[in-house]
Motif scaffolding. Structure first.
Motif, mmCIF file in Angstrom:
data_model
loop_
_atom_site.group_PDB
_atom_site.id
_atom_site.type_symbol
_atom_site.label_atom_id
_atom_site.label_comp_id
_atom_site.label_asym_id
_atom_site.label_seq_id
_atom_site.Cartn_x
_atom_site.Cartn_y
_atom_site.Cartn_z
ATOM 1 N N MET A 234 0.776 -1.253 0.120
ATOM 2 C CA MET A 234 0.092 -0.126 -0.029
ATOM 3 C C MET A 234 1.046 1.494 -0.008
ATOM 4 N N PHE A 235 2.139 1.179 0.613
ATOM 5 C CA PHE A 235 2.893 2.346 0.705
ATOM 6 C C PHE A 235 4.382 1.462 0.578
ATOM 7 N N PRO A 236 5.400 2.399 0.092
ATOM 8 C CA PRO A 236 6.498 1.621 0.038
ATOM 9 C C PRO A 236 6.947 1.061 1.217
ATOM 10 N N GLY A 237 7.221 -0.261 1.176
ATOM 11 C CA GLY A 237 7.609 -1.130 2.303
ATOM 12 C C GLY A 237 6.415 -1.608 3.153
ATOM 13 N N LEU A 238 5.421 -1.132 3.142
ATOM 14 C CA LEU A 238 4.351 -1.410 4.072
ATOM 15 C C LEU A 238 3.206 -2.286 3.207
ATOM 16 N N PHE A 239 3.102 -3.617 3.357
ATOM 17 C CA PHE A 239 2.227 -4.612 2.878
ATOM 18 C C PHE A 239 0.812 -4.889 3.729
ATOM 19 N N ARG A 240 -0.260 -4.386 3.303
ATOM 20 C CA ARG A 240 -1.376 -4.602 4.032
ATOM 21 C C ARG A 240 -2.557 -5.013 2.708
ATOM 22 N N ASN A 241 -3.854 -5.376 3.386
ATOM 23 C CA ASN A 241 -4.706 -5.696 2.590
ATOM 24 C C ASN A 241 -5.672 -4.406 2.538
ATOM 25 N N PRO A 242 -5.681 -3.924 0.982
ATOM 26 C CA PRO A 242 -6.297 -2.660 0.932
ATOM 27 C C PRO A 242 -7.930 -2.731 1.138
ATOM 28 N N TYR A 243 -8.474 -3.959 0.997
ATOM 29 C CA TYR A 243 -9.830 -4.307 0.969
ATOM 30 C C TYR A 243 -10.405 -4.296 2.499
ATOM 31 N N ARG B 263 -9.128 1.650 5.634
ATOM 32 C CA ARG B 263 -9.661 2.739 5.200
ATOM 33 C C ARG B 263 -8.306 3.825 5.669
ATOM 34 N N VAL B 264 -7.851 4.716 4.467
ATOM 35 C CA VAL B 264 -6.870 5.626 4.879
ATOM 36 C C VAL B 264 -7.176 6.940 5.062
ATOM 37 N N HIS B 265 -6.542 7.497 5.889
ATOM 38 C CA HIS B 265 -6.884 8.929 6.414
ATOM 39 C C HIS B 265 -5.467 9.558 5.770
ATOM 40 N N PRO C 47 -14.780 6.873 17.268
ATOM 41 C CA PRO C 47 -13.625 6.283 17.710
ATOM 42 C C PRO C 47 -13.222 5.205 17.029
ATOM 43 N N THR C 48 -11.962 5.048 16.624
ATOM 44 C CA THR C 48 -11.460 4.017 15.982
ATOM 45 C C THR C 48 -10.120 3.605 16.217
ATOM 46 N N THR C 49 -9.583 2.575 15.345
ATOM 47 C CA THR C 49 -8.293 2.175 15.558
ATOM 48 C C THR C 49 -7.401 2.646 14.570
ATOM 49 N N ILE C 50 -6.251 3.176 14.912
ATOM 50 C CA ILE C 50 -5.293 3.455 13.791
ATOM 51 C C ILE C 50 -4.067 2.491 14.075
ATOM 52 N N ALA C 51 -3.940 1.726 12.996
ATOM 53 C CA ALA C 51 -2.987 0.447 13.042
ATOM 54 C C ALA C 51 -1.769 0.894 12.422
ATOM 55 N N ASP C 52 -1.701 1.601 11.351
ATOM 56 C CA ASP C 52 -0.244 2.018 10.888
ATOM 57 C C ASP C 52 -0.141 3.129 10.233
ATOM 58 N N ILE C 53 0.954 3.738 10.233
ATOM 59 C CA ILE C 53 1.227 5.163 9.523
ATOM 60 C C ILE C 53 2.294 5.151 8.508
ATOM 61 N N ALA C 54 2.094 5.852 7.437
ATOM 62 C CA ALA C 54 3.096 6.262 6.871
ATOM 63 C C ALA C 54 3.369 7.708 6.092
ATOM 64 N N TRP C 55 4.233 8.149 5.552
ATOM 65 C CA TRP C 55 4.329 9.284 4.956
ATOM 66 C C TRP C 55 5.458 9.482 3.880
ATOM 67 N N ASP C 56 5.206 10.607 3.206
ATOM 68 C CA ASP C 56 5.893 10.914 1.907
ATOM 69 C C ASP C 56 6.861 12.214 2.250
ATOM 70 N N LEU C 57 8.040 11.953 2.080
ATOM 71 C CA LEU C 57 8.929 13.158 1.985
ATOM 72 C C LEU C 57 9.592 13.540 0.811
ATOM 73 N N ALA C 58 9.870 14.790 0.457
ATOM 74 C CA ALA C 58 10.266 15.361 -0.667
ATOM 75 C C ALA C 58 11.573 14.693 -1.050
ATOM 76 N N PRO C 59 12.691 14.879 -0.051
ATOM 77 C CA PRO C 59 14.072 14.211 -0.448
ATOM 78 C C PRO C 59 13.892 12.816 -1.014
ATOM 79 N N SER C 60 14.782 12.393 -1.966
ATOM 80 C CA SER C 60 14.921 11.085 -2.162
ATOM 81 C C SER C 60 15.710 10.008 -1.011
ATOM 82 N N LEU D 114 -2.731 7.718 7.738
ATOM 83 C CA LEU D 114 -3.115 6.772 8.765
ATOM 84 C C LEU D 114 -3.894 5.701 8.291
ATOM 85 N N ARG D 115 -3.386 4.647 8.771
ATOM 86 C CA ARG D 115 -4.249 3.296 8.079
ATOM 87 C C ARG D 115 -5.374 2.770 9.035
ATOM 88 N N GLU D 116 -6.675 2.853 8.820
ATOM 89 C CA GLU D 116 -7.371 2.200 10.004
ATOM 90 C C GLU D 116 -7.863 0.855 9.490
#
Length: 324
Positions: free
Chosen positions: A77-86, A89-91, A138-151, A241-243
């Motif tokens: 779903m995000f570089p290095g982070l493997f999850r079930n998109p089905y 829910r991504v915030h 109220p919900t659960t936030i399971a994982d978090i990912a982010w994009d940085l401008a630098p390579s 944020l992945r819910e």
């Protein structure tokens, strides 16, 4: 670059158990998955054919306490982070408006190459805190990912950064608590944090702290306006944020299976119970290396379950040395 595509066929089109069984309802694990996909290949899937057999399938049309079987897609779903998109829910916190609603100290939000980005102002440290965002419930936030401008090839000592999340549990009016997602991370390290598993989150606020060690200045040019002071290093572009949510491919009854099918046929005998069901199930996915589809049978009344993918195999040919 040339792309060849051929229908997925033969044994490779079936989900199989670890010992090679096509009937996933057999064996101790009662599960199967797609085969490993080689580098340079992609399986473009549009649907799945299912064959279910049992001594009497009609009682399985009623909703069961636990799923009859589940189908799970494992995607990057995000570089290095493997999850079930089905089952996700991504915030997403991104865009100029969202970034500018926060509080700044030593950085500002602007577009860099057309992408809204937090940029330092040339100082050795910079801080940003987002606005407070309330969730519908109220919900659960399971994982978090982010994009940085630098390579990711940026020198690891160019800057270090920290991301934290402030959460309100159960109600946004109550006390908050802050948790560091990552501390003292370099630009060449992973840009996600899995399994943070924050429960009962009613509201959240995100924060970024950066210590710039090797500044690379950029100049903002506005035609017709005087030159402005040079800016510093482009940093954060987005946070995700992945819910976890219930998957529509966790079937608790055959009614759910047939309701989601484009075609199905229940074989009813003139005498005796219905024992066989054929289903054509839409299931859109593109599988690359390291990604897979798995199916787990959870009800002992299912005696046979075969799953065949309807897909195209895309082959990306390598360039010849004399090609441009």
């Amino acid at each position: 670059m040339i792309i060849d595509q051929t229908p997925l066929a033969g044994a490779e089109a079936y989900l199989t158990s670890s010992d090679g069984r096509v009937n996933l309802a057999e064996g101790s694990g009662r599960a199967g998955a797609t085969q490993e996909i080689a580098e340079g290949l992609a399986h473009e899937i549009d649907s799945m054919g299912l064959l279910l057999e049992g001594e009497d399938l009609l009682p399985l049309y009623a909703r069961q306490e636990k799923p009859l079987f589940t189908i799970e897609l494992t995607k990057e779903m995000f570089p290095g982070l493997f999850r079930n998109p089905y089952a996700s829910r991504v915030h997403q916190l991104a865009g100029l408006e969202a970034l500018r609603r926060g509080e700044f100290d030593g950085m500002q939000a602007m577009e860099v190459n057309g992408v809204p980005t937090l940029v330092t102002l040339g100082d050795s440290s910079a801080i940003w805190r987002s606005a407070i965002y309330r969730l519908p419930k109220p919900t659960t936030i399971a994982d978090i990912a982010w994009d940085l401008a630098p390579s990711r090839k940026t020198h690891k000592e160019a800057f270090r950064y920290q991301i934290d999340i402030e959460i309100w549990r159960d109600s946004p009016e109550g006390p908050s608590q802050t948790q560091a997602v990552v501390t003292d991370r370099a630009p060449d390290e992973e840009r996600f944090r899995d399994s943070i598993d924050l429960e009962r989150v009613a509201a959240f606020r995100l924060g970024l702290r950066a210590a710039v060690r090797r500044d690379q200045q950029m100049q903002e040019l506005m035609v017709g306006l005087p030159e402005r002071d040079p800016l510093g290093l482009p940093l954060l572009q987005a946070i995700y944020l992945r819910e976890p949510v219930a998957s529509r491919f966790a079937f608790s009854s055959l009614l759910e299976v047939t309701a989601g099918a484009s075609q199905y046929h229940l074989f009813e005998e003139a005498e005796g119970p219905a024992r066989r069901l054929l289903v054509h199930l839409p299931f859109a996915a593109t599988l690359l290396k390291g990604e897979s589809i798995s199916l787990t049978v959870m009800d002992d009344r299912i005696k046979r379950l075969e799953a065949r993918l309807n897909a195209l195999v895309l082959v990306r040919k390598a360039k010849r040395s004399d090609e441009v």
